[in-house]
Motif scaffolding. Structure first.
Motif, PDB file in Angstrom:
ATOM      1  N   MET A  44      15.012  44.621  26.366  1.00  0.00           N
ATOM      2  CA  MET A  44      15.085  45.353  25.102  1.00  0.00           C
ATOM      3  C   MET A  44      15.647  46.730  25.453  1.00  0.00           C
ATOM      4  O   MET A  44      15.113  47.404  26.340  1.00  0.00           O
ATOM      5  CB  MET A  44      13.694  45.509  24.485  1.00  0.00           C
ATOM      6  CG  MET A  44      13.150  44.217  23.922  1.00  0.00           C
ATOM      7  SD  MET A  44      11.563  44.485  23.089  1.00  0.00           S
ATOM      8  CE  MET A  44      10.469  44.633  24.491  1.00  0.00           C
ATOM      9  N   PHE A  45      16.731  47.090  24.807  1.00  0.00           N
ATOM     10  CA  PHE A  45      17.369  48.365  25.120  1.00  0.00           C
ATOM     11  C   PHE A  45      16.760  49.473  24.266  1.00  0.00           C
ATOM     12  O   PHE A  45      16.800  49.403  23.037  1.00  0.00           O
ATOM     13  CB  PHE A  45      18.875  48.278  24.880  1.00  0.00           C
ATOM     14  CG  PHE A  45      19.544  47.211  25.693  1.00  0.00           C
ATOM     15  CD1 PHE A  45      19.734  47.378  27.057  1.00  0.00           C
ATOM     16  CD2 PHE A  45      19.959  46.030  25.101  1.00  0.00           C
ATOM     17  CE1 PHE A  45      20.330  46.380  27.823  1.00  0.00           C
ATOM     18  CE2 PHE A  45      20.555  45.029  25.847  1.00  0.00           C
ATOM     19  CZ  PHE A  45      20.740  45.206  27.216  1.00  0.00           C
ATOM     20  N   PRO A  46      16.171  50.489  24.910  1.00  0.00           N
ATOM     21  CA  PRO A  46      15.592  51.591  24.139  1.00  0.00           C
ATOM     22  C   PRO A  46      16.647  52.265  23.260  1.00  0.00           C
ATOM     23  O   PRO A  46      17.830  52.284  23.604  1.00  0.00           O
ATOM     24  CB  PRO A  46      15.091  52.556  25.223  1.00  0.00           C
ATOM     25  CG  PRO A  46      14.911  51.707  26.442  1.00  0.00           C
ATOM     26  CD  PRO A  46      15.976  50.667  26.368  1.00  0.00           C
ATOM     27  N   VAL A  47      16.187  52.792  22.145  1.00  0.00           N
ATOM     28  CA  VAL A  47      17.079  53.515  21.232  1.00  0.00           C
ATOM     29  C   VAL A  47      17.244  54.932  21.771  1.00  0.00           C
ATOM     30  O   VAL A  47      16.281  55.541  22.229  1.00  0.00           O
ATOM     31  CB  VAL A  47      16.475  53.539  19.804  1.00  0.00           C
ATOM     32  CG1 VAL A  47      17.363  54.342  18.853  1.00  0.00           C
ATOM     33  CG2 VAL A  47      16.303  52.114  19.277  1.00  0.00           C
ATOM     34  N   VAL A  48      18.464  55.441  21.743  1.00  0.00           N
ATOM     35  CA  VAL A  48      18.712  56.788  22.273  1.00  0.00           C
ATOM     36  C   VAL A  48      18.711  57.798  21.124  1.00  0.00           C
ATOM     37  O   VAL A  48      19.480  57.677  20.171  1.00  0.00           O
ATOM     38  CB  VAL A  48      20.055  56.841  23.044  1.00  0.00           C
ATOM     39  CG1 VAL A  48      20.283  58.230  23.626  1.00  0.00           C
ATOM     40  CG2 VAL A  48      20.061  55.796  24.167  1.00  0.00           C
ATOM     41  N   ALA A  49      17.811  58.773  21.228  1.00  0.00           N
ATOM     42  CA  ALA A  49      17.717  59.844  20.228  1.00  0.00           C
ATOM     43  C   ALA A  49      18.914  60.790  20.383  1.00  0.00           C
ATOM     44  O   ALA A  49      19.582  60.770  21.426  1.00  0.00           O
ATOM     45  CB  ALA A  49      16.406  60.613  20.423  1.00  0.00           C
TER      46      ALA A  49
END
Length: 326
Positions: free
Chosen positions: A137-142
């Protein structure tokens, strides 16, 4: 993420060979993932409503701002608020689209370095990438570059409750930790669910090499009594590096600049001394802080010159000085 936890084994508590294989594979992914992260800091509280997630979000954004590659894991299954606080609201289908986009970028950049002789070779490469990232699962980049992973991304909407029993929750938390594809990070901040139950315990067991556990409390006897239980639990797990932040400690009158102790003077420092843990300072109540999520981000990002933002820089530097050994 599968809705079942790894807590469900075969009859009589016996795991099938397939379940054993899955568990070993997950443990390997976990070791590989955590091995790329230099420092891990767990943020905890004895009870809800003390501003734990606000503190975790601002510590993470402050580290990112100071030039450290940072991620934040929202391990709170029932109240996953971190995405809202950081202005990265993605739910269900949007999150799936984001996953596909990131996977496509990884695959295409890998293909650019290869010289394929034919379409079969190209297809084989894509299939190999699918296999490599099938659990990822690829973390979302802020906007700041901070990487964010949360249970909230896996829900269809912010109003969807999760009604699960213990094994499902602990399974889900373990999966969030083992399958989030962080890459190399300087810091991972884990926002733990409040209390001393299954979920916070799972996080501490899954990340046994945490550099520090930061407790968040308010100047309130009940809140402090609950933190005491949390400290005892963490000490029982042989984690010695524990810090305390007293949130909502005072209010600065906008008219006369006087410090007002709305909840009474908490004496956080004396409380930390009594528990023999490190006191990291206090934070004021400020309207800007509670309003920050409505402005799509944490106060540290929205207004770096705010009093609270400056306090977070001091707190982060204290955490590094007290607990982080380079």
């Amino acid at each position: 993420m599968a809705a079942h936890g790894h807590g469900h084994h075969g009859h009589g508590g016996q795991m099938t060979p397939e379940q054993q294989k899955q568990m070993i594979e997950q443990d390997l992914r976990l070791a590989k993932n955590l091995g790329q992260i230099k420092h891990k800091i767990v943020v905890m509280s004895g009870k809800g409503g003390v501003g734990k997630s606000t503190v975790a979000a601002n510590i993470a954004e402050t580290l990112q701002k100071l030039g450290f590659k940072t991620g934040i894991l929202d391990a709170d299954i029932h109240g996953p608020n971190i995405p809202k606080m950081l202005g990265v609201d993605l739910y269900g289908e949007q999150f799936n689209e984001y996953q596909f986009k990131v996977f496509k970028e990884i695959t295409e950049s890998g293909m650019a370095d290869k010289d394929f002789k034919n379409d079969e070779e190209k297809l084989a490469f894509i299939e190999a990438k699918k296999e490599e990232y099938k659990h990822s699962m690829f973390p979302v980049v802020a906007p700041s570059g901070l990487k964010v992973m949360s249970m909230a991304f896996l829900l269809d909407g912010i109003d969807r409750p999760i009604i699960w029993r213990g094994p499902q929750k602990t399974g889900a938390i373990k999966q969030l930790i083992s399958d989030a594809h962080w890459g190399s990070l300087d810091y991972l901040i884990i926002d733990n669910p409040p209390g001393t139950g299954d979920e916070p315990l799972t996080v501490l067991q899954t990340i046994p090499d945490a550099d520090a556990v930061i407790m968040v409390t308010t100047p309130n006897v009940v809140s402090q009594e609950d933190v005491l239980k949390c400290v005892k639990m963490v000490e029982m797990m042989n984690i010695k590096q524990i810090g305390l932040i007293e949130n909502m400690a005072y209010y600065i009158c906008p008219h006369c600049d006087e410090k007002l102790y709305i909840f009474g003077e908490g004496n956080g420092e004396a409380f930390a001394e009594e528990m023999e843990i490190t006191y990291l300072g206090d934070l004021p109540i400020e309207e800007k802080v509670s309003d920050a999520p409505n402005n799509e981000g944490a106060i540290s990002v929205i207004d770096p010159n705010d009093e609270v933002s400056k306090r977070f820089v001091e707190i982060v530097k204290d955490i590094q000085k007290e607990f982080i050994k380079e």
